[in-house]
Design a protein around this motif. Structure first.
Motif, PDB file in Angstrom:
ATOM      1  N   MET A 213       0.845  -1.187   0.000  1.00 34.27           N
ATOM      2  CA  MET A 213       0.000   0.000   0.000  1.00 34.27           C
ATOM      3  C   MET A 213       0.886   1.245   0.000  1.00 34.27           C
ATOM      4  N   GLY A 214       0.352   2.325  -0.542  1.00 38.54           N
ATOM      5  CA  GLY A 214       1.115   3.550  -0.702  1.00 38.54           C
ATOM      6  C   GLY A 214       1.752   4.072   0.564  1.00 38.54           C
ATOM      7  N   ASP A 215       1.000   4.093   1.670  1.00 29.72           N
ATOM      8  CA  ASP A 215       1.593   4.626   2.892  1.00 29.72           C
ATOM      9  C   ASP A 215       2.520   3.621   3.559  1.00 29.72           C
ATOM     10  N   GLY A 216       2.648   2.422   3.012  1.00 30.54           N
ATOM     11  CA  GLY A 216       3.630   1.459   3.485  1.00 30.54           C
ATOM     12  C   GLY A 216       4.924   1.523   2.682  1.00 30.54           C
ATOM     13  N   SER A 217       4.929   2.341   1.640  1.00 32.81           N
ATOM     14  CA  SER A 217       6.110   2.405   0.780  1.00 32.81           C
ATOM     15  C   SER A 217       7.320   3.003   1.504  1.00 32.81           C
ATOM     16  N   GLY A 218       7.084   3.892   2.452  1.00 32.97           N
ATOM     17  CA  GLY A 218       8.201   4.466   3.209  1.00 32.97           C
ATOM     18  C   GLY A 218       8.989   3.387   3.924  1.00 32.97           C
ATOM     19  N   GLN A 219       8.273   2.492   4.559  1.00 29.16           N
ATOM     20  CA  GLN A 219       8.898   1.370   5.268  1.00 29.16           C
ATOM     21  C   GLN A 219       9.636   0.481   4.268  1.00 29.16           C
ATOM     22  N   PHE A 220       9.034   0.236   3.123  1.00 29.51           N
ATOM     23  CA  PHE A 220       9.636  -0.622   2.110  1.00 29.51           C
ATOM     24  C   PHE A 220      10.926   0.009   1.575  1.00 29.51           C
ATOM     25  N   PHE A 221      10.865   1.289   1.190  1.00 30.65           N
ATOM     26  CA  PHE A 221      12.026   1.935   0.593  1.00 30.65           C
ATOM     27  C   PHE A 221      13.114   2.269   1.615  1.00 30.65           C
ATOM     28  N   ALA A 222      12.742   2.419   2.862  1.00 30.77           N
ATOM     29  CA  ALA A 222      13.739   2.708   3.896  1.00 30.77           C
ATOM     30  C   ALA A 222      14.697   1.531   4.070  1.00 30.77           C
ATOM     31  N   GLY A 223      14.218   0.330   3.808  1.00 28.95           N
ATOM     32  CA  GLY A 223      15.050  -0.870   3.938  1.00 28.95           C
ATOM     33  C   GLY A 223      16.019  -0.963   2.806  1.00 28.95           C
TER      34      GLY A 223
END
Length: 86
Positions: A76-86
Motif C-alpha cells: 500500500m502507498g503509505d507502506g512504501s516508506g517502510q519498504f524503501f527505507a530498507g
C-alpha cells in the motif's frame, strides 16, 4: 508462472478476485488475459526486498524465469516508506 507477494490488505481484494484466488483459476479475469499468477502473502518488507533481488539476479544471469524469489510485490502507498527505507 509469475509470483507476486502481497500484504494482507483489503484494497488488494480486487486483485485476488481477478485472479480467482491464490493461483490463477480457469475463466478468471487474469486467465482470460493470459496471466498465470501465484499470489503469496508476505508481510515482512525486508523479505519482500530479498525475494525481489533473488529473482532479479536470476533474470540478470540469463534465466527466462526466476525459480526463487518473486517477480513483483504489491504494497500500500503509505507502506512504501517502510519498504524503501530498507
Amino acid at each position: 508462472m509469475i509470483r507476486a507477494e502481497i500484504w494482507a490488505w483489503n484494497a488488494q481484494m480486487n486483485f485476488i478476485y481477478a485472479n480467482g484466488g491464490v493461483e490463477t483459476t480457469r475463466n478468471s479475469l487474469m486467465e482470460k488475459h493470459g496471466a498465470n499468477l501465484k499470489l503469496i502473502r508476505q508481510d515482512d518488507t525486508s523479505q519482500m526486498q530479498n525475494d525481489l533481488i533473488a529473482c532479479a539476479k536470476e533474470l540478470h544471469d540469463g534465466a527466462d524465469q526466476c525459480s526463487s524469489g518473486t517477480n513483483y510485490v504489491l504494497i500500500m502507498g503509505d507502506g512504501s516508506g517502510q519498504f524503501f527505507a530498507g
